[in-house]
Design a protein around this motif. Structure first.
Motif, PDB file in Angstrom:
ATOM      1  N   GLU A  12       0.902  -1.354  -0.097  1.00 44.75           N
ATOM      2  CA  GLU A  12       0.110   0.047   0.074  1.00 44.75           C
ATOM      3  C   GLU A  12       0.847   1.478   0.001  1.00 44.75           C
ATOM      4  N   SER A  13       1.995   1.257   0.799  1.00 50.99           N
ATOM      5  CA  SER A  13       2.778   2.229   0.778  1.00 50.99           C
ATOM      6  C   SER A  13       3.534   2.726  -0.656  1.00 50.99           C
ATOM      7  N   GLY A  14       3.204   1.707  -1.750  1.00 51.32           N
ATOM      8  CA  GLY A  14       3.688   2.124  -2.902  1.00 51.32           C
ATOM      9  C   GLY A  14       5.138   1.209  -2.980  1.00 51.32           C
ATOM     10  N   PHE A  15       5.734   0.708  -2.258  1.00 51.59           N
ATOM     11  CA  PHE A  15       7.024  -0.052  -2.237  1.00 51.59           C
ATOM     12  C   PHE A  15       6.776  -1.185  -2.827  1.00 51.59           C
ATOM     13  N   GLN A  16       7.514  -1.460  -3.939  1.00 51.19           N
ATOM     14  CA  GLN A  16       7.797  -2.653  -4.761  1.00 51.19           C
ATOM     15  C   GLN A  16       8.477  -3.903  -4.128  1.00 51.19           C
ATOM     16  N   ALA A  17       7.944  -4.866  -3.214  1.00 52.03           N
ATOM     17  CA  ALA A  17       8.556  -5.705  -2.532  1.00 52.03           C
ATOM     18  C   ALA A  17       9.197  -6.820  -3.174  1.00 52.03           C
ATOM     19  N   VAL A  18       8.407  -7.241  -4.176  1.00 56.21           N
ATOM     20  CA  VAL A  18       8.756  -8.496  -5.268  1.00 56.21           C
ATOM     21  C   VAL A  18       8.303  -8.056  -6.684  1.00 56.21           C
ATOM     22  N   LYS A  19       9.495  -8.124  -7.375  1.00 54.34           N
ATOM     23  CA  LYS A  19       9.405  -7.972  -8.709  1.00 54.34           C
ATOM     24  C   LYS A  19       8.630  -9.054  -9.596  1.00 54.34           C
ATOM     25  N   SER A  20       8.859  -9.280 -10.859  1.00 52.05           N
ATOM     26  CA  SER A  20       8.186  -9.973 -11.689  1.00 52.05           C
ATOM     27  C   SER A  20       8.792 -11.542 -11.387  1.00 52.05           C
ATOM     28  N   LEU A  21       8.192 -12.354 -10.506  1.00 46.51           N
ATOM     29  CA  LEU A  21       8.498 -13.696 -10.307  1.00 46.51           C
ATOM     30  C   LEU A  21       8.236 -14.873 -10.944  1.00 46.51           C
ATOM     31  N   ASN A  22       8.934 -15.512 -11.790  1.00 43.96           N
ATOM     32  CA  ASN A  22       8.371 -16.779 -12.591  1.00 43.96           C
ATOM     33  C   ASN A  22       9.162 -18.064 -11.885  1.00 43.96           C
ATOM     34  N   PHE A  23       8.589 -18.769 -11.356  1.00 40.42           N
ATOM     35  CA  PHE A  23       9.303 -20.092 -10.860  1.00 40.42           C
ATOM     36  C   PHE A  23       8.379 -20.968 -10.306  1.00 40.42           C
ATOM     37  N   GLU A  24       8.796 -22.319 -10.307  1.00 42.56           N
ATOM     38  CA  GLU A  24       7.822 -23.367  -9.781  1.00 42.56           C
ATOM     39  C   GLU A  24       8.368 -24.183  -8.446  1.00 42.56           C
ATOM     40  N   ILE A  25       7.226 -24.334  -7.756  1.00 45.43           N
ATOM     41  CA  ILE A  25       7.537 -25.413  -6.484  1.00 45.43           C
ATOM     42  C   ILE A  25       7.205 -26.738  -6.692  1.00 45.43           C
ATOM     43  N   HIS A  26       8.036 -27.600  -6.861  1.00 43.65           N
ATOM     44  CA  HIS A  26       7.690 -29.096  -7.320  1.00 43.65           C
ATOM     45  C   HIS A  26       6.765 -29.680  -5.906  1.00 43.65           C
ATOM     46  N   GLU A  27       5.798 -30.507  -6.454  1.00 43.44           N
ATOM     47  CA  GLU A  27       5.406 -31.226  -5.421  1.00 43.44           C
ATOM     48  C   GLU A  27       6.096 -32.237  -4.489  1.00 43.44           C
ATOM     49  N   GLY A  28       5.895 -31.935  -3.198  1.00 43.06           N
ATOM     50  CA  GLY A  28       6.865 -32.795  -2.447  1.00 43.06           C
ATOM     51  C   GLY A  28       8.179 -32.322  -2.138  1.00 43.06           C
ATOM     52  N   GLU A  29       8.734 -31.117  -2.862  1.00 47.14           N
ATOM     53  CA  GLU A  29       9.847 -30.825  -2.500  1.00 47.14           C
ATOM     54  C   GLU A  29      10.146 -29.930  -1.304  1.00 47.14           C
ATOM     55  N   LEU A  30      11.225 -29.699  -0.750  1.00 43.49           N
ATOM     56  CA  LEU A  30      11.456 -28.505   0.385  1.00 43.49           C
ATOM     57  C   LEU A  30      12.335 -27.615  -0.368  1.00 43.49           C
ATOM     58  N   LEU A  31      11.527 -26.382  -0.691  1.00 44.18           N
ATOM     59  CA  LEU A  31      12.197 -25.344  -1.511  1.00 44.18           C
ATOM     60  C   LEU A  31      12.602 -24.457  -0.385  1.00 44.18           C
ATOM     61  N   VAL A  32      14.047 -23.912  -0.397  1.00 39.22           N
ATOM     62  CA  VAL A  32      14.267 -22.787   0.513  1.00 39.22           C
ATOM     63  C   VAL A  32      14.502 -21.547  -0.078  1.00 39.22           C
ATOM     64  N   LEU A  33      13.914 -20.545   0.583  1.00 41.43           N
ATOM     65  CA  LEU A  33      14.087 -19.190  -0.031  1.00 41.43           C
ATOM     66  C   LEU A  33      15.159 -18.494   0.886  1.00 41.43           C
ATOM     67  N   ILE A  34      16.347 -17.933   0.461  1.00 38.76           N
ATOM     68  CA  ILE A  34      17.191 -17.475   0.929  1.00 38.76           C
ATOM     69  C   ILE A  34      17.543 -16.069   0.587  1.00 38.76           C
ATOM     70  N   GLY A  35      18.187 -15.261   1.250  1.00 36.94           N
ATOM     71  CA  GLY A  35      18.565 -13.883   0.823  1.00 36.94           C
ATOM     72  C   GLY A  35      18.585 -13.112   2.168  1.00 36.94           C
ATOM     73  N   PRO A  36      19.268 -11.849   1.957  1.00 39.13           N
ATOM     74  CA  PRO A  36      19.279 -10.842   2.862  1.00 39.13           C
ATOM     75  C   PRO A  36      18.012 -10.417   3.246  1.00 39.13           C
ATOM     76  N   SER A  37      18.100  -9.749   4.659  1.00 37.83           N
ATOM     77  CA  SER A  37      17.146  -9.283   5.103  1.00 37.83           C
ATOM     78  C   SER A  37      16.198  -8.076   4.142  1.00 37.83           C
ATOM     79  N   GLY A  38      15.012  -8.083   3.948  1.00 35.29           N
ATOM     80  CA  GLY A  38      14.158  -7.227   2.984  1.00 35.29           C
ATOM     81  C   GLY A  38      14.340  -7.668   1.416  1.00 35.29           C
ATOM     82  N   SER A  39      14.924  -8.758   1.380  1.00 30.30           N
ATOM     83  CA  SER A  39      14.818  -9.159  -0.056  1.00 30.30           C
ATOM     84  C   SER A  39      13.819  -9.761  -0.858  1.00 30.30           C
ATOM     85  N   GLY A  40      12.428  -9.871   0.085  1.00 30.31           N
ATOM     86  CA  GLY A  40      11.178 -10.307  -0.438  1.00 30.31           C
ATOM     87  C   GLY A  40      10.977 -11.739  -0.067  1.00 30.31           C
TER      88      GLY A  40
END
Ligand code: ADP
Ligand code: ADP
Length: 228
Positions: A12-40
């Protein structure tokens, strides 16, 4: 399978926290999202259960657009574990875990056998822990209860947002190992947010590296470590 197509998030603040994401999370996998604080990372995860509805693009689960679900129905199929656990302090452990099954109208005896099964699954003793209150348990035990609660209604997907970050190193290592075992056993799709690279490499079937609202790379730990 969870699929993101051109997904962005503008707060709502107008801040774009996430850009145009294109990816898949497979059935049954453990997907880790890693990145610095504030990366989305959290923003990305919370778009899946619509705690944080996406602004543009499309998210589908097994081909079905998540906006076509009733939110309660969607969340019943998605367990959610956060760092601050969020157990109700005035409820016993048993009651905390039973919340969703109760909402679903299960019979009392089925609920109590499910609670017992879940406590054993996460390494707690039903005889000892079921009737205690959250403050009577250690941080690691409380986090186990949080995981049991997220599993209570047998969801297909579990979202975990830095679930072990508040724990001491030894307890953390123990819970990491237990979650890996649990994942092998239950074969759920797990999305796991962390900013700890060791944790990511240890836990992830695949790892998505996030920076400034974008996924820079998404690959298996082996490929991330051994390919230039
Ligand atoms: P991470 O989980 O990687 O630390 P977040 O997804 O929490 O990152 O946040 C990504 C960015 O979006 C940060 O810059 C954060 O300040 C911003 N952000 C998060 N929540 C909100 C909100 N409710 N309103 C505005 N900006 C937010
Ligand atoms: P799903 O349909 O995705 O498997 P459910 O919440 O219906 O999810 O079921 C979760 C687990 O709980 C299953 O193992 C199921 O057998 C059991 N279960 C579902 N409904 C009840 C109920 N009313 N009483 C007892 N057990 C139930």
């Amino acid at each position: 399978m969870i699929k993101f197509e051109n997904v962005s998030k503008v707060y709502e603040s107008g801040f774009q926290a996430v850009k145009s994401l294109n990816f898949e999370i497979h059935e049954g996998e453990l997907l880790v999202l890693i990145g610095p604080s504030g990366s989305g990372k959290s923003t990305t995860m919370k778009m899946i259960n619509r705690i944080n509805p996406h602004t543009t693009g499309r998210i589908t689960i097994n081909g079905k657009d998540i906006t076509s679900y009733n939110v309660a129905e969607l969340r019943r199929n998605i367990g959610y574990v956060i760092q601050q656990i969020g157990l109700f302090p005035h409820y016993t452990i048993e009651k905390n875990i039973a919340i969703v099954p109760q909402l679903k109208g299960w019979a009392e005896k089925d609920i109590s056998s499910r609670v017992k099964e879940l406590l054993e699954l996460v390494g707690l003793d039903p005889e000892i822990h079921a009737t205690r209150y959250p403050k009577e348990l250690s941080g690691g035990q409380q986090q186990r209860v949080g995981i049991a609660r997220a599993l209570a209604s047998n969801p297909d997907i579990i979202l975990m947002d830095e679930p072990f970050s508040a724990l001491d190193p030894l307890t953390r290592e123990q819970l990491q190992a237990e979650l890996i075992t649990l994942h092998k056993k239950l074969k759920k799709t797990i999305v796991f947010v962390t900013h700890d690279i060791d944790e990511a490499l240890k836990m992830g079937d695949r790892i998505a590296i996030m920076k400034d609202g974008d996924i820079l790379q998404l690959d298996t730990p082996e490929k991330l470590l051994h390919e230039p």
